[in-house]
Write a protein that holds these residues in place. Sequence first.
Motif, PDB file in Angstrom:
ATOM      1  N   GLU A  65      42.019  45.794  49.193  1.00 18.50           N
ATOM      2  CA  GLU A  65      41.397  47.116  49.129  1.00 18.50           C
ATOM      3  C   GLU A  65      41.258  47.561  47.679  1.00 18.50           C
ATOM      4  OE1 GLU A  65      39.356  50.181  50.437  1.00 18.50           O
ATOM      5  OE2 GLU A  65      40.165  48.640  51.780  1.00 18.50           O
ATOM      6  N   ALA A  66      42.340  47.371  46.914  1.00 16.58           N
ATOM      7  CA  ALA A  66      42.291  47.739  45.501  1.00 16.58           C
ATOM      8  C   ALA A  66      41.311  46.852  44.747  1.00 16.58           C
ATOM      9  CB  ALA A  66      43.691  47.639  44.892  1.00 16.58           C
ATOM     10  N   PHE A  67      41.293  45.572  45.131  1.00 15.57           N
ATOM     11  CA  PHE A  67      40.414  44.603  44.458  1.00 15.57           C
ATOM     12  C   PHE A  67      38.947  44.941  44.690  1.00 15.57           C
ATOM     13  CE2 PHE A  67      38.004  40.603  44.681  1.00 15.57           C
ATOM     14  CZ  PHE A  67      38.224  40.114  43.407  1.00 15.57           C
ATOM     15  N   TRP A  68      38.568  45.144  45.957  1.00 15.54           N
ATOM     16  CA  TRP A  68      37.156  45.378  46.276  1.00 15.54           C
ATOM     17  C   TRP A  68      36.659  46.737  45.789  1.00 15.54           C
ATOM     18  CZ3 TRP A  68      34.119  41.544  47.404  1.00 15.54           C
ATOM     19  CH2 TRP A  68      34.635  40.399  48.008  1.00 15.54           C
ATOM     20  N   SER A  69      37.594  47.663  45.584  1.00 16.07           N
ATOM     21  CA  SER A  69      37.180  48.972  45.089  1.00 16.07           C
ATOM     22  C   SER A  69      36.839  48.925  43.597  1.00 16.07           C
ATOM     23  CB  SER A  69      38.277  50.010  45.341  1.00 16.07           C
ATOM     24  OG  SER A  69      39.444  49.676  44.616  1.00 16.07           O
ATOM     25  N   THR A  70      37.333  47.897  42.915  1.00 15.20           N
ATOM     26  CA  THR A  70      37.074  47.794  41.476  1.00 15.20           C
ATOM     27  C   THR A  70      36.095  46.673  41.126  1.00 15.20           C
ATOM     28  OG1 THR A  70      39.042  46.389  41.247  1.00 15.20           O
ATOM     29  CG2 THR A  70      39.330  48.744  40.856  1.00 15.20           C
ATOM     30  N   VAL A  71      36.063  45.639  41.956  1.00 13.51           N
ATOM     31  CA  VAL A  71      35.159  44.515  41.671  1.00 13.51           C
ATOM     32  C   VAL A  71      33.796  44.820  42.278  1.00 13.51           C
ATOM     33  CG1 VAL A  71      34.772  42.045  41.959  1.00 13.51           C
ATOM     34  CG2 VAL A  71      37.069  42.908  41.583  1.00 13.51           C
ATOM     35  N   VAL A  72      32.970  45.463  41.495  1.00 12.58           N
ATOM     36  CA  VAL A  72      31.625  45.852  41.928  1.00 12.58           C
ATOM     37  C   VAL A  72      30.621  45.266  40.940  1.00 12.58           C
ATOM     38  CG1 VAL A  72      32.395  47.979  43.053  1.00 12.58           C
ATOM     39  CG2 VAL A  72      31.833  48.011  40.627  1.00 12.58           C
ATOM     40  N   PRO A  73      29.374  45.083  41.376  1.00  6.71           N
ATOM     41  CA  PRO A  73      28.369  44.532  40.455  1.00  6.71           C
ATOM     42  C   PRO A  73      28.325  45.299  39.143  1.00  6.71           C
ATOM     43  CG  PRO A  73      27.513  44.559  42.681  1.00  6.71           C
ATOM     44  CD  PRO A  73      28.823  45.288  42.734  1.00  6.71           C
ATOM     45  N   GLY A  74      28.379  44.575  38.040  1.00 11.57           N
ATOM     46  CA  GLY A  74      28.351  45.183  36.718  1.00 11.57           C
ATOM     47  C   GLY A  74      29.712  45.303  36.069  1.00 11.57           C
ATOM     48  N   ALA A  75      30.793  45.146  36.876  1.00 16.56           N
ATOM     49  CA  ALA A  75      32.139  45.271  36.326  1.00 16.56           C
ATOM     50  C   ALA A  75      32.496  44.036  35.509  1.00 16.56           C
ATOM     51  CB  ALA A  75      33.161  45.467  37.447  1.00 16.56           C
ATOM     52  N   ILE A  76      33.246  44.245  34.421  1.00 18.94           N
ATOM     53  CA  ILE A  76      33.713  43.151  33.590  1.00 18.94           C
ATOM     54  C   ILE A  76      35.139  42.810  34.025  1.00 18.94           C
ATOM     55  CG2 ILE A  76      34.087  42.310  31.253  1.00 18.94           C
ATOM     56  CD1 ILE A  76      31.201  43.067  31.848  1.00 18.94           C
ATOM     57  N   VAL A  77      35.385  41.542  34.373  1.00 16.23           N
ATOM     58  CA  VAL A  77      36.699  41.126  34.861  1.00 16.23           C
ATOM     59  C   VAL A  77      37.172  39.897  34.086  1.00 16.23           C
ATOM     60  CG1 VAL A  77      36.317  42.034  37.179  1.00 16.23           C
ATOM     61  CG2 VAL A  77      35.673  39.682  36.667  1.00 16.23           C
ATOM     62  N   LYS A  78      38.485  39.716  34.077  1.00 24.19           N
ATOM     63  CA  LYS A  78      39.058  38.515  33.481  1.00 24.19           C
ATOM     64  C   LYS A  78      39.324  37.504  34.585  1.00 24.19           C
ATOM     65  CE  LYS A  78      41.140  40.300  29.253  1.00 24.19           C
ATOM     66  NZ  LYS A  78      40.204  39.527  28.413  1.00 24.19           N
TER      67      LYS A  78
END
Length: 760
Positions: A510-523
Motif C-alpha cells: 500500500e505504501a509502495f503503490w501510493s508513492t510509485v507513480v508514473p514520473g516518480a524517481i526511485v532507487k
Amino acid sequence: MEIIKAAHLGFCNGVKRAINVAKTHAPCLTYKELIHNKKVVDGLKNEGIYPVHDLSVVKSGDNVVIAAHGAAPSDFEKLARIGANVYDATCPMVKKVQEIVREYSTKGYKIIILGDKNHQEVQGICGFSAETPQIAADFDEISLEDGEKFAVVTQTTFFEEKFEKIKEKIQNIISYTHKIVVFFNTICYTTMAKREEAKSLAKRCDAVVVISDRSSANGNRLYEFAKSINDNTFFVSEISDLQSVMISKYNTLAIMAAASTPDELIEEVLSFMSDTQNEVLENATENTATEEVTEVATAAPEAGEMAAAADAPAQSAKTELTMDDIMASDKAAGFTTYREGKRIHAKIINADENGIFVEIGGKKDGFIDKSEVNIDGTYNPDDFKAGDTIEAVIINKKGDSTYVTLSKREIDLVKKNDEEALKAFESKEFTVEPPLKIVKNKEGNPVGLEGRLGAFTVFIPGSQIRIGRVNNLEDYLDKKLRLRMLQKNGRRVTASQRVILEEEKAEKEEAFWSTVVPGAIVKGKVKRFASFGAFVSVKGYDCLAHISDLSWKKISEPSEVLELNQTYDFIVLKADRETGKISLGYKQLQKKPYELAAEKYPVGTVIKGTIARIHPFGAFVQIEDGIDGLIHVSQISHKYVKEASELLKEGQEVEAKVISFEGNRITLSMKELEPAPEEKPAREEVAPEAADGAESEVKSKAPRAPRKKFEYNPEKAEERKRDRRDNSDEPHEWVSDSGNATLADLLKGIDFKFDDEENK
C-alpha cells in the motif's frame, strides 16, 4: 475418523504442462493467469513469471507464454506484430474445442458454446468463430431462430448432466423443423472422472472437503456438485477455512481437489486433519485421567485404591482384566504408584511452619515443603486450611519413606505459563523458542514444524512458514518464528508466520503503490538481466526496465549500460497495480546525445567525421556514435554546387565547422574552413575621346546616387493635369464619352493644318 482421499488429486496434465513451459522460458510473461490459483501464480512471480492482461505492455523480444486456458487467434497475431517470442501452453483439450469451432464455423454453422461467458477459456474459443457465437449457461439462454445449422460445444469444465439435458431439449425442438444441430461433448475427461469420484464419495462419507482456489471454475463446480449430494460439503482454500468446521464429529471424511490445486495445500489439509484426529484422542485420554485422579484424592482409602486401577492404560470395555493383568500393572488396585511428574489433586491435612501435609490416596501421605509452595518463595501456613484441596506434582518419590514429596510451586509455574501462552495466542504475534522439530505425515513426508509454548504444542504447517514454498524445513529448526494462532484444539495450536508476513507485505505494498507513480524517481538495484531488459528491485519489488528504455543509443545487451547488483536512479514510466507490473526508465534521466553534443561541440568547434549519408540537399556526417550533423549543399564550397554528391561520397572523412545547434539538429560547414575568394576590382569606363585614338583619361564610374522614393498623390496628379490642359494653346473640344460615339464624331470640328502642299 476415517479420511478417504479421491484418486484424482492435484494438478491435471494440462496444468503441469503449462507450468513446465513457463519455467523453461522464465523470465517470461503469461497472457492472463497461467492457472486459476492465486497461490501458485504468486509463487511463480518469485521465479520471474508474471501474468499480463493487456498485450499492449508487451514489447519486442519478450517471452510470452499462452496460459492453459488458451487465447484467441487475434491475440497470437498481435503478439507476432509486436515481435514477442510466443510459447503456446494451451491445454490439448481446449485446443480440441478451438479446432471444432474453427472447422464448423468455416462450414457455415452457427456456434453455440455452453459455459461461462466471463471465463478465460470461453473468451479464447470465441475468437475461433467466424461470427460472434452464442454463449449459454443453460438451455433458456439458447436461440435457434437465426440460422439453419448449429454446432454446440462445451467449456471443458461444464457439467455433463446439464449438457445431456440441454442436448435432449434441443433435439426435441428441431425434430419438428429442418434445422441441423451437431453436438460435441468437449468436457475434459479428468473433470468427468473427478465428478464421478465426487458422486461416489459424497454418498459414502459423512462429510466432504473440496480443496481449491476460489477463482477456479473447476473447483467451484466440483464443490457445487458434491454439495448437491452431501450437504456437509466444505470449500477450503486455506487451512484457516477449517477453523469453523468441527471435522472431529464426522466418522468418515472425503477429500477432493480441483485440477489447479497444488500438492502442498492438499498435504497441509491432510496433515491438519490427521493432527486434529489425534488431538481428539489425546484430549479424551487426558480428561479421563484427570477425573480418575480426582476420585483418588477425594474417595475413601478403599475406594481410592479401586479407582486407581482406572488409571491403567485404556482397554476395550468388553475385555475383562485377569489377575495377572492387574498384578502386572503398577497402577492396579491396592498398588498405587507415585510416579515423578504426576499431577495430583490433594486434600490438606494440616499446615505448619515447615510446610503442608496432604492426603493423596493410597498408603502414603504427601508433604509440600515451604520452599515448594509459592513461586515467589513466600509461605504463610494460615493461608492453607485443613480440608481444602490443592493441586501439586510429585517431584521426588525416593525421599522420606513416610511421605511423598510434592510441589505446588511447579504446578503454579505451569499454570502461569499456560496463562501467558493463552494471552500470547490471543495476541497478534507470539514466538516459540527453538529448537523446533519436523512433523511428518503417515507416508513419512514432512508437512511442517512443531514446538512448545508452556504446556501447548504449536504446529506450523509448511505452507505457513513463509510466503511461497519451503523447500527444506531443516533450515528453520533453529529459527525463532513470528507466529499467529489459526486454530486451538485442546492443547494443540495451529499457527502461521505467513499471515503476519502477508499483512506486512500488504501494508508495504500500500505504501509502495501510493508513492510509485508514473514520473516518480526511485532507487533500484539491478538483480538480473534478460534479453529484453533488466529486472530491478525497488523497495523489494521486482520491476522491469526494458532494453529500449536503458539508453538513447541502440544497444544489444542491458549489460552495456547497467551492472548487476549496482543501484541506480530510475524513473517510473508505468505502474499497474492490478497486474503488479512496473516499467522503469533509465535513459529518461540521462542527457540525450544531442544535449551532450551541445556541450562537447559548441558553435565554432571544428570536428572530424565520416560522411554517413548523402542526399541532393546535403550530406550527413557522423560525428560520433549516435550523433550526426548536416552539411547543407550551400555549405560545401564557395563555388556553386548543385548536388552534394558532386564533391562528397559516403565513407569520406571530412573536417567541418559547427555553425549552428538548434534542438537536436547540428549544422556544419566545410566552406567556413576554406579561404574566401578575392573580390574583383570595380568596373572602369573609357572617355569618349579614346575612340579617335587619342589619349583619354580613364575615369572610374561614379557611384549612382540613390533614387528618391516615389510617392503617388492622386490630388496633385489631377491638379498637374488641369494645369497642362488650361495652359495649352492648341484648339480642343470636349466631347461626350458615350460608348456610341463614332470616329467621325470624335474628329468633327478639328482643324487639320499641313506644313506643305503635298500633304494637303
